[in-house]
Design a protein around this motif. Structure first.
Motif, short mmCIF file in Angstrom:
data_model
loop_
_atom_site.label_atom_id
_atom_site.label_comp_id
_atom_site.label_asym_id
_atom_site.label_seq_id
_atom_site.Cartn_x
_atom_site.Cartn_y
_atom_site.Cartn_z
N ALA A 5 0.81 -1.22 0.00
CA ALA A 5 0.00 0.00 0.00
C ALA A 5 0.84 1.26 0.00
O ALA A 5 0.32 2.36 0.18
CB ALA A 5 -0.94 0.00 1.21
N ALA A 6 2.16 1.11 -0.21
CA ALA A 6 3.03 2.28 -0.09
C ALA A 6 2.81 3.27 -1.21
O ALA A 6 2.95 4.47 -1.03
CB ALA A 6 4.49 1.84 -0.05
N HIS A 152 12.51 2.04 5.69
CA HIS A 152 11.91 3.34 5.97
C HIS A 152 11.98 4.23 4.74
O HIS A 152 10.98 4.84 4.33
CB HIS A 152 12.61 4.02 7.14
CG HIS A 152 12.54 3.25 8.42
ND1 HIS A 152 11.36 2.98 9.06
CD2 HIS A 152 13.52 2.69 9.18
CE1 HIS A 152 11.60 2.30 10.17
NE2 HIS A 152 12.90 2.10 10.26
N LEU A 153 13.15 4.34 4.16
CA LEU A 153 13.33 5.19 2.98
C LEU A 153 12.49 4.67 1.82
O LEU A 153 11.86 5.45 1.08
CB LEU A 153 14.81 5.27 2.60
CG LEU A 153 15.18 6.30 1.53
CD1 LEU A 153 16.62 6.78 1.73
CD2 LEU A 153 15.03 5.75 0.11
N PHE A 154 12.46 3.35 1.65
CA PHE A 154 11.67 2.75 0.57
C PHE A 154 10.20 3.15 0.69
O PHE A 154 9.55 3.52 -0.29
CB PHE A 154 11.83 1.23 0.65
CG PHE A 154 11.13 0.46 -0.44
CD1 PHE A 154 11.70 0.33 -1.69
CD2 PHE A 154 9.90 -0.13 -0.21
CE1 PHE A 154 11.06 -0.39 -2.69
CE2 PHE A 154 9.25 -0.85 -1.19
CZ PHE A 154 9.84 -0.98 -2.45
N ARG A 155 9.69 3.06 1.91
CA ARG A 155 8.29 3.41 2.16
C ARG A 155 8.03 4.89 1.89
O ARG A 155 7.07 5.25 1.20
CB ARG A 155 7.94 3.07 3.61
CG ARG A 155 6.52 3.45 4.02
CD ARG A 155 6.22 3.00 5.43
NE ARG A 155 7.00 3.67 6.46
CZ ARG A 155 8.00 3.12 7.13
NH1 ARG A 155 8.39 1.88 6.89
NH2 ARG A 155 8.65 3.80 8.07
N VAL A 156 8.87 5.75 2.43
CA VAL A 156 8.67 7.20 2.29
C VAL A 156 8.75 7.63 0.83
O VAL A 156 7.92 8.42 0.36
CB VAL A 156 9.71 7.96 3.14
CG1 VAL A 156 9.71 9.44 2.80
CG2 VAL A 156 9.44 7.76 4.62
N SER A 157 9.73 7.14 0.11
CA SER A 157 9.89 7.54 -1.28
C SER A 157 8.68 7.15 -2.12
O SER A 157 8.22 7.93 -2.97
CB SER A 157 11.15 6.89 -1.87
OG SER A 157 11.33 7.29 -3.22
N SER A 163 10.57 8.85 -5.66
CA SER A 163 10.94 7.85 -6.66
C SER A 163 10.08 6.63 -6.39
O SER A 163 10.08 6.09 -5.29
CB SER A 163 12.41 7.49 -6.53
OG SER A 163 12.73 6.33 -7.27
N ILE A 164 9.32 6.20 -7.40
CA ILE A 164 8.47 5.03 -7.26
C ILE A 164 9.23 3.81 -7.78
O ILE A 164 9.81 3.84 -8.87
CB ILE A 164 7.17 5.19 -8.06
CG1 ILE A 164 6.34 6.34 -7.47
CG2 ILE A 164 6.35 3.91 -8.05
CD1 ILE A 164 5.12 6.69 -8.28
N GLY A 165 9.26 2.75 -6.98
CA GLY A 165 9.95 1.55 -7.42
C GLY A 165 9.52 0.35 -6.62
O GLY A 165 9.14 0.47 -5.46
N SER A 166 9.61 -0.83 -7.24
CA SER A 166 9.24 -2.07 -6.56
C SER A 166 10.44 -2.73 -5.91
O SER A 166 10.29 -3.73 -5.21
CB SER A 166 8.59 -3.04 -7.55
OG SER A 166 9.48 -3.35 -8.60
N THR A 167 11.64 -2.17 -6.11
CA THR A 167 12.85 -2.70 -5.49
C THR A 167 13.66 -1.55 -4.90
O THR A 167 13.55 -0.41 -5.38
CB THR A 167 13.73 -3.45 -6.51
OG1 THR A 167 14.25 -2.50 -7.46
CG2 THR A 167 12.95 -4.54 -7.22
N LEU A 193 15.18 9.01 8.67
CA LEU A 193 14.69 9.52 9.95
C LEU A 193 13.22 9.91 9.86
O LEU A 193 12.44 9.69 10.80
CB LEU A 193 15.54 10.72 10.38
CG LEU A 193 17.00 10.40 10.74
CD1 LEU A 193 17.79 11.68 10.94
CD2 LEU A 193 17.08 9.52 11.98
N HIS A 194 12.82 10.45 8.73
CA HIS A 194 11.42 10.81 8.53
C HIS A 194 10.53 9.56 8.58
O HIS A 194 9.47 9.55 9.22
CB HIS A 194 11.25 11.53 7.19
CG HIS A 194 9.89 12.12 6.99
ND1 HIS A 194 9.39 13.14 7.77
CD2 HIS A 194 8.90 11.82 6.09
CE1 HIS A 194 8.16 13.44 7.37
NE2 HIS A 194 7.84 12.66 6.36
N GLY A 195 11.00 8.50 7.95
CA GLY A 195 10.23 7.25 7.96
C GLY A 195 10.23 6.57 9.32
O GLY A 195 9.25 5.93 9.70
N ARG A 196 11.31 6.70 10.04
CA ARG A 196 11.43 6.05 11.35
C ARG A 196 10.56 6.72 12.40
O ARG A 196 9.96 6.05 13.25
CB ARG A 196 12.90 6.05 11.78
CG ARG A 196 13.17 5.33 13.09
CD ARG A 196 14.66 5.24 13.34
NE ARG A 196 15.30 4.33 12.39
CZ ARG A 196 16.62 4.24 12.18
NH1 ARG A 196 17.43 5.01 12.86
NH2 ARG A 196 17.10 3.40 11.31
#
Length: 222
Positions: A5-6, A152-157, A163-167, A193-196
């Motif tokens: 759902a990210a 965390h970064l993967f989720r936030v981005s 940047s949208i990506g599946s990996t 840090l924002h995601g955490r």
């Protein structure tokens, strides 16, 4: 790792919005720092390798005593795998991690004159060191503008989205293309840090978010 759902929008925010996002991050925290404790590039490599599938807090508790007795490759090899396991036994996957830390220490001695290499390719030769670990070391130890993509970064981005990506690699390469050069060195720290602490996985704290008005993630929390 999957998007689940990210992803909130098919299109990333525009360049002006990207610049404003990082301007705000910089204004709020001009010199962001990673949260792993280390004393030199070698102990940083070890700490990051130990942090896989573990919390920074948990790793710091284990390495506080470890780095007092083994802060160089030579000292780590002399300590040995059995003793190392005793220091890090509270960390997940500690047996395999102990094996890797001894092996990477031995490689640093034999191949790199006991110095941590300064290229991603050479860092990734070390046992237990992947692309994310290499990027963290290059950024923190040597000041390179690399982007280490953790969960965390993967989720936030993907949520904002930047940047949208599946990996992780897709997100990393996408971020490298859009982040303004002046923000590149600290970008991954701000996003992690924002995601955490704000853009959490289960319940993001949107009312506290300093980029709430720029983010397209829906549904935002009240």
């Amino acid at each position: 790792m999957t998007l689940s759902a990210a992803v909130s929008s098919p299109q990333p925010v525009d360049a002006a919005t990207v610049a404003e996002i990082f301007r705000r991050f910089e204004a709020a925290n001009p010199e962001p720092r990673g949260e792993l404790d280390y004393t030199n590039p070698f102990t940083l490599v070890v700490a990051v390798a130990l942090s896989a599938q573990a919390t920074d807090v948990g790793v710091n508790k284990a390495t506080r005593a470890l780095f007092k007795v083994a802060d160089t490759p030579e000292k780590m090899v002399a300590l040995g795998e059995d003793e190392l396991r005793e220091y890090i036994k509270t960390i997940g996957l500690f047996r395999n991690k102990a094996k890797n830390v001894i092996a990477l220490s031995q490689m640093l001695i034999e191949r790199f004159n006991s110095q941590v290499p300064r290229t991603r390719e050479e860092l990734e030769l070390l046992p237990g060191v992947g692309r994310k670990t290499a990027n963290v070391v290059l950024n923190i130890a040597f000041g390179e503008p690399t982007i280490a993509v953790d969960t965390h970064l993967f989720r936030v981005s993907n949520r904002i989205p930047l940047s949208i990506g599946s990996t992780p690699l897709a997100v990393e390469l996408g971020l490298e293309r859009i982040i303004p050069a002046r923000y590149a060195r600290h970008a991954h720290h701000w996003l992690i840090l924002h995601g955490r602490y704000i853009c959490k996985a289960r319940k993001p704290e949107c009312p506290r978010c300093l980029i709430n008005d720029l983010c397209r993630f829906e549904p935002k929390t009240a």
